[in-house]
Design an enzyme around this catalytic site. Structure first.
Site, PDB file in Angstrom:
ATOM      1  CE1 TYR A  51      -3.520  -4.248   0.594  1.00 31.66           C
ATOM      2  CE2 TYR A  51      -2.159  -5.149  -1.156  1.00 31.66           C
ATOM      3  CZ  TYR A  51      -2.277  -4.494   0.049  1.00 31.66           C
ATOM      4  OH  TYR A  51      -1.149  -4.084   0.710  1.00 31.66           O
TER       5      TYR A  51
ATOM      6  CE  LYS B 146       0.124  -7.902   6.999  1.00 33.23           C
ATOM      7  NZ  LYS B 146       0.372  -6.726   6.161  1.00 33.23           N
TER       8      LYS B 146
HETATM    9  C1  LIG Z   1       7.646  -3.906  -0.251  1.00 33.95           C
HETATM   10  C2  LIG Z   1       6.492  -4.246   0.654  1.00 33.95           C
HETATM   11  C3  LIG Z   1       5.314  -4.680   0.087  1.00 33.95           C
HETATM   12  C4  LIG Z   1       4.239  -5.040   0.916  1.00 33.95           C
HETATM   13  N1  LIG Z   1       3.103  -5.543   0.349  1.00 33.95           N
HETATM   14  C5  LIG Z   1       2.073  -5.906   1.145  1.00 33.95           C
HETATM   15  C6  LIG Z   1       0.898  -6.484   0.585  1.00 33.95           C
HETATM   16  O1  LIG Z   1       0.802  -6.682  -0.616  1.00 33.95           O
HETATM   17  N2  LIG Z   1      -0.108  -6.804   1.439  1.00 33.95           N
HETATM   18  C7  LIG Z   1      -0.029  -6.606   2.789  1.00 33.95           C
HETATM   19  O2  LIG Z   1      -0.963  -6.905   3.524  1.00 33.95           O
HETATM   20  N3  LIG Z   1       1.090  -6.085   3.345  1.00 33.95           N
HETATM   21  C8  LIG Z   1       2.130  -5.750   2.555  1.00 33.95           C
HETATM   22  N4  LIG Z   1       3.259  -5.238   3.119  1.00 33.95           N
HETATM   23  C9  LIG Z   1       3.360  -5.141   4.587  1.00 33.95           C
HETATM   24  C10 LIG Z   1       3.931  -6.439   5.180  1.00 33.95           C
HETATM   25  O3  LIG Z   1       3.016  -7.495   5.038  1.00 33.95           O
HETATM   26  C11 LIG Z   1       4.260  -6.293   6.675  1.00 33.95           C
HETATM   27  O4  LIG Z   1       3.122  -5.806   7.340  1.00 33.95           O
HETATM   28  C12 LIG Z   1       5.450  -5.385   6.946  1.00 33.95           C
HETATM   29  O5  LIG Z   1       6.413  -5.497   5.926  1.00 33.95           O
HETATM   30  C13 LIG Z   1       6.089  -5.765   8.281  1.00 33.95           C
HETATM   31  O6  LIG Z   1       7.108  -4.875   8.612  1.00 33.95           O
HETATM   32  P1  LIG Z   1       8.672  -5.160   8.340  1.00 33.95           P
HETATM   33  O7  LIG Z   1       8.890  -4.963   6.874  1.00 33.95           O
HETATM   34  O8  LIG Z   1       9.335  -4.136   9.167  1.00 33.95           O
HETATM   35  O9  LIG Z   1       8.984  -6.569   8.769  1.00 33.95           O
HETATM   36  C14 LIG Z   1       4.351  -4.913   2.321  1.00 33.95           C
HETATM   37  C15 LIG Z   1       5.556  -4.466   2.869  1.00 33.95           C
HETATM   38  C16 LIG Z   1       6.625  -4.156   2.053  1.00 33.95           C
HETATM   39  C17 LIG Z   1       7.912  -3.715   2.688  1.00 33.95           C
END
Ligand SMILES: Cc1cc2nc3c(=O)[nH]c(=O)nc-3n(C[C@H](O)[C@H](O)[C@H](O)COP(=O)(O)O)c2cc1C
Length: 406
Positions: free
Chosen positions: A171, A276
């Site tokens: 980020y 991403k």
């Molecule tokens: C609690 C939480 C925090 C997340 N934090 C980030 C993050 O800091 N950076 C990021 O690129 N994606 C973040 N994501 C997205 C995840 O990298 C990923 O794209 C997503 O969780 C995939 O879906 P799923 O939870 O259904 O497996 C986060 C997701 C969750 C659930």
């Protein structure tokens, strides 16, 4: 009127068997579990959904809400899991399946499995050992791990626990000196790949989180200093921002970020650059034209825009836009080995999981993450054997049918 447990289970089973609800199975199953069926040890889990209820039981409501939330009415969140029902498997018979090879190679490194740990922020909100426990599990099971900028553990400590460099998710914030400092630190820690997340630029409306916070009667100030919502107050607790002047930051993603931004990053990042959050053919083409080394089809697990569209439904057009020039990774709603199989068949090189390994982490720490990975790997091997595919390279489009096109 009291309904016996057996009756409840029979009703649930008949609902689950209903083709009308195909694709909603995961949601229904999760809500349908009896309280006394919640697992109390990682090795009791039959599938990874068993960990969701275990995590719900141990986490404070606000923390579970942070994990579970989507945006608005959570349509995209649910679409992600339901989307897999749009594809069915077209399996082959009479294949010698004694040896199954699940390995994939990404940027010159070979992994035993195509399943990787997504960047998930603030993992100490889910377990005292947070990202370190996830790193140890990734090490023991030899999975790729991507570390969030918003992690509650530093990239140096996670790299040490993983025993190898992790990929670093960025980020960038809207302050270029901070971007530069983050990249210098990730480079010094040996991260071979930078993953720029581009799906939160528009903001996100996380209502399920808001409701969970409202329900949580604990005193948040006992653990959280400062405001729970002001960005700089949250950033100050994150190790990757320690020692940096964050006072001018107003956003984690510059609101004016366009494709030129990739060139700026390229000028200061000497290694691989992955983007991403891509979900369309047009953006996939632009990303490759702007020199990315790979992309992740993602809608942030349904936590960004409320498109209502599953990532698995976006995959085919992204793969078409990329035309084999760079690897295409994907995440969002993957809960079964067959989900992973479908993505590989539609052209993905690797598949990320977010919430599932955090359910494992929250409920049983490192052992929980390991078990989640073990279950998914076992299910993928089973799916490969049943389909008659012996390597990831053999899994191609002929093994899936788009049920909407027929
Ligand atoms: C609690 C939480 C925090 C997340 N934090 C980030 C993050 O800091 N950076 C990021 O690129 N994606 C973040 N994501 C997205 C995840 O990298 C990923 O794209 C997503 O969780 C995939 O879906 P799923 O939870 O259904 O497996 C986060 C997701 C969750 C659930």
């Amino acid at each position: 009127m009291t309904i016996s447990r057996q009756t409840r289970r029979r009703v649930l089973q008949s609902i689950l068997a209903s083709s009308v609800l195909a694709g909603l199975g995961t949601t229904i199953r999760a809500f349908g579990q009896d309280a006394d069926e919640i697992i109390t040890a990682a090795d009791q889990a039959l599938d990874i959904l068993d960990f969701e209820q275990a995590a719900r039981r141990v986490l404070p409501p606000a923390h579970f809400g942070y994990l579970a939330t989507g945006v608005d009415g959570d349509a995209t969140l649910h679409a992600n899991t339901a989307g897999f029902a749009h594809y069915s498997l077209r399996v082959r018979r009479m294949v010698d399946i004694r040896n199954i090879d699940m390995s994939v190679t990404l940027f010159g490194t070979t992994w035993d499995s195509p399943i990787f740990l997504d960047p998930v922020s603030s993992q100490r909100a889910f377990h005292a050992e947070g990202e370190l426990a996830a790193a140890r599990a990734a090490k023991s099971r030899k999975h790729l791990q991507i570390l969030s900028t918003f992690a509650s553990t530093s990239v140096e400590d996670v790299t040490a626990a993983r025993g190898a460099p992790v990929w670093y998710q960025l980020y960038p914030t809207d302050q270029w000196p901070i971007t530069q400092a983050l990249l210098r630190r990730a480079e010094a820690a040996g991260c071979p790949v930078l993953v720029l997340t581009v799906d939160l630029q528009g903001g996100s409306n996380r209502l399920t989180l808001g409701r969970a916070v409202r329900r949580d009667t604990r005193d948040c100030a006992a653990c959280h200093t400062g405001s729970r919502t002001r960005l700089t107050d949250i950033m100050i607790r994150k190790p990757m921002f320690r020692g940096l002047d964050i006072s001018a930051v107003t956003d984690l993603t510059p609101i004016d970020m366009t494709w030129d931004y990739l060139k700026r990053l390229r000028d200061i990042w000497p290694r691989k650059l992955v983007i991403k959050g891509i979900v369309t053919r047009e953006d996939a083409e632009l990303a490759v034209d702007h020199g990315v080394d790979g992309l992740v089809v993602s809608n942030h697990g349904g936590r960004a825009e409320d498109s209502g569209r599953a990532t698995i439904d976006s995959l085919e057009e992204v793969v078409a836009g990329v035309r084999g020039r760079v690897p295409v990774l994907i995440d969002g709603g993957f809960r079964r080995g067959t989900d992973v199989f479908k993505a590989l068949a539609l052209g993905a090189t690797a598949v990320g999981i977010g919430r599932p390994y955090i359910w494992g982490l929250a409920s049983f720490g490192e052992e929980g993450v390991e078990k989640v990975l073990d279950i998914l790997r076992a299910e993928l091997i089973l799916a490969m054997r049943q389909a008659g595919t012996r390597s990831i390279a053999e899994i191609n489009q002929s093994y899936v049918v788009d049920t909407q096109r027929g």
